[in-house]
Design an enzyme around this catalytic site. Structure first.
Site, short mmCIF file in Angstrom:
data_model
loop_
_atom_site.label_atom_id
_atom_site.label_comp_id
_atom_site.label_asym_id
_atom_site.label_seq_id
_atom_site.Cartn_x
_atom_site.Cartn_y
_atom_site.Cartn_z
N SER A 1 -8.62 -0.02 -4.83
CA SER A 1 -8.80 0.41 -3.45
C SER A 1 -10.28 0.66 -3.16
O SER A 1 -11.09 -0.25 -3.24
CB SER A 1 -7.94 1.65 -3.18
OG SER A 1 -7.63 1.76 -1.82
N LYS B 1 0.86 -1.19 0.00
CA LYS B 1 0.00 0.00 0.00
C LYS B 1 0.89 1.24 0.00
O LYS B 1 1.17 1.84 1.03
CB LYS B 1 -0.93 0.00 1.21
CG LYS B 1 -2.05 1.04 1.12
CD LYS B 1 -3.01 0.70 0.01
CE LYS B 1 -4.18 1.69 -0.04
NZ LYS B 1 -5.10 1.37 -1.14
#
Length: 583
Positions: A378, A184
């Site tokens: 996401s 991430k």
């Protein structure tokens, strides 16, 4: 004085309406509905971006805003229309996204399979920038033209990622972000001076897969060996004669010559017709029969209303999208929902609100098919999880199943400027999101708890929707970004294809034949000219925003928006990393 002001406003309003009405009448008179010739060549401008959804009609009165749906509809309707003989398309740089390129390639291949021709022309495929996607789309045409002295920018893909930690250190700004998990990499732009091993691994795999799709697509269309395409790529940008010698283009010539060649192939009396004009007369391929609602989620996912600002980034507002879903779910004429997503994520709470609305729509008997655009990652992937089936293009950027949250501390910058802040607070974490003080131990503990809970929920959402265990979901999550092709192999999506594939699945889910006639109705419907005029009078709407902005600043502000979001404390985010592909 109040009476005077009232009459001033009244006459100003009347004057504005008279001027606006006159302008509208003149423009509509100029843009009259055309009649179609007996032989039509569709005139596609693929040198400019294609928006995912239709904008307001007020701006469109002065300059038509082409959409991907319009191009697809014109090609689909045209391949069934005996008047349409072929298509002539103009190309330029890589203004159209990778997934959109693949959708259009499929549409062109279907168009050609119906016995019609397709001519592509460009002064340059790429010019001073890359022309990979532009040429990939052009290669699907049966006759590819390049202007003499033009270049073919099949240079291959690269990814450039910014790292600004040293700049923040010089400014006295302290980025404080926490993420789940190692892939991430959204916050690494602010927190680090270079790529982590995990970020590099992910980026290299992404570039390699997309490059493979690029090479294979060109090789298939041009009937060349992949090795020959890679060799040309290593030498590019190619001079026009080199592109011709390597069989990447068919003709060297000018725009008028390509146009004349296309009209000659179409036969006597042939004329070029733009897609909007063609569809206004011939009608679209999906404008009769049972209704399927088309709902878009385009841009950064936020709370509130969807908007297309003159500056900055398009916002997919949860309030607008939820209302559209609820309206479609309550409409007895709607048989299914085609949910088109082109978003790299955004607010977790807004994403969850949209997901919940889709779940309720399914509970009311409305099947939902998600169609992924260039990016559905996401928070974008979070909302796709509520669909009955997920369709992605092979080049869609998706995944990025992770969470990031934090803020920028500007106290160091403030001190450098000679400004010192004192704080009085009523509870331990009252100043948690203040940019004037870093997180203390209590604030860091609370933020970690929020991130852990959000990430666990995200993993559980994936596990439930994709029929995995949480451990399996985590194995392919960790914030990692995948292409659509990789995601299908991992079980994150169901099918590969574009909107037309998703529409066929929506028909089937609605109990119809896969090729049944349907009405594809946008929800919410685009605003009428009258509504937008009233918006203009109220000091809002797209035209007001455009008049108040400098258009050249828009790309810069779009890149700065994540920074501004962090400074303003927008809370927990599910965003894909910042990445500039194809530079």
């Amino acid at each position: 004085m109040r009476i005077v002001r009232f009459f001033v406003r009244l006459f100003a309003t009347i004057g504005f309406l008279m001027v606006a009405g006159a302008v509208t009448v003149v423009v509509l008179a100029v843009r009259h509905e055309p009649a179609l010739p007996d032989a039509v060549v569709l005139d596609l401008d693929l040198s400019k971006p294609l928006s995912e959804s239709e904008g307001g009609k007020l701006g469109g009165l002065f300059e038509h805003q082409a959409t991907l749906r319009e191009a697809l509809d014109a090609l689909d309707r045209g391949r069934r229309d005996p008047r349409v003989k072929g298509v002539l398309a103009r190309f330029g740089d890589d203004s159209i996204g990778f997934a959109q390129t693949q959708e259009l390639r499929t549409a062109i291949e279907r168009f050609r399979a119906s016995g019609r021709f397709a001519v592509a022309f460009a002064e340059e495929y790429g010019g001073a920038g890359p022309g990979n996607r532009s040429y990939l789309l052009a290669s699907a045409f049966d006759d590819v033209w390049l202007q003499p002295l033009g270049t073919l920018g099949l240079t291959g893909l690269s990814a450039e990622l910014p790292f600004a930690r040293e700049a923040f250190d010089m400014l006295g700004v302290q980025p404080q972000f926490m993420q789940r998990e190692e892939y991430k990499s959204f916050a690494e732009t602010f927190m680090r001076s270079g790529m982590t091993p995990a970020n590099r691994e992910m980026t290299e795999a992404l570039v390699a897969d997309l490059t493979g799709q690029l090479v294979d697509g060109v090789a298939k269309s041009r009937r060349l060996a992949p090795a020959a395409v890679r060799a040309a790529m290593d030498k590019a940008p190619l001079l026009s004669r080199e592109a011709l010698d390597q069989k990447l283009v068919d003709h060297l010539g000018y725009a008028d010559e390509a146009r004349d060649a296309a009209l000659k192939r179409a036969g006597a009396g042939a004329e070029t017709v733009e897609p909007a004009d063609y569809l206004s007369v011939a009608g679209g391929p999906n404008d009769k029969g049972p209704t399927i609602a088309l709902i878009h989620a385009v841009g950064t996912i936020t709370g509130g209303k969807s908007e297309t600002p003159a500056l900055g980034e398009v916002a997919a507002g949860s309030e607008t999208i939820v209302e559209a879903i609820e309206e479609a779910a309550d409409d007895p004429d709607v048989r299914a929902i085609l949910f088109r997503i082109d978003s790299g994520g955004g607010s977790v709470s807004a994403s969850e609100a949209i997901r919940r609305a889709l779940v309720k729509a399914r509970e009311k008997g409305k099947p939902v098919i998600a169609s992924m655009g260039d990016a559905t990652a996401s928070g974008g992937y979070w909302i796709a999880l509520a669909a009955d089936r997920i369709v992605a293009s092979p080049a869609t950027v998706t995944g990025s199943i992770g969470v990031v949250a934090g803020k920028f501390g500007v106290n160091g910058l403030s001190e450098k400027l000679g400004i010192h802040w004192e704080r009085v607070q009523s509870a331990r974490n009252a100043g948690l999101w203040s940019p004037l003080h870093p997180f203390d131990d209590s604030g860091a503990e609370r933020l970690n708890a929020i991130i852990d809970d959000t990430y666990a929920t995200f993993l559980q959402r994936v596990a439930d929707a994709r029929r995995m265990t949480p451990e399996q979901a985590r194995g392919i999550a960790k914030g990692r970004v995948w292409t659509g092709a990789q995601a299908r192999d991992l079980g994150l999506v169901d099918d590969l294809g574009g909107q037309d594939q998703a529409l066929a699945l929506a028909r089937t889910a609605a109990g119809l034949a896969a090729d049944a006639e349907v009405t594809l109705a946008p929800y919410p419907p685009p605003k009428s000219v009258t509504d937008q005029l009233f918006d203009l009078m109220a000091g809002k709407g797209e035209l007001v925003g455009a008049l108040a902005a400098v258009a050249e600043l828009r790309p810069l502000l779009a890149q700065l928006r994540p920074l501004m979001a962090a400074v303003q404390g927008e809370g927990v985010q599910a965003r894909m990393p910042a990445m500039s592909l194809d530079r």
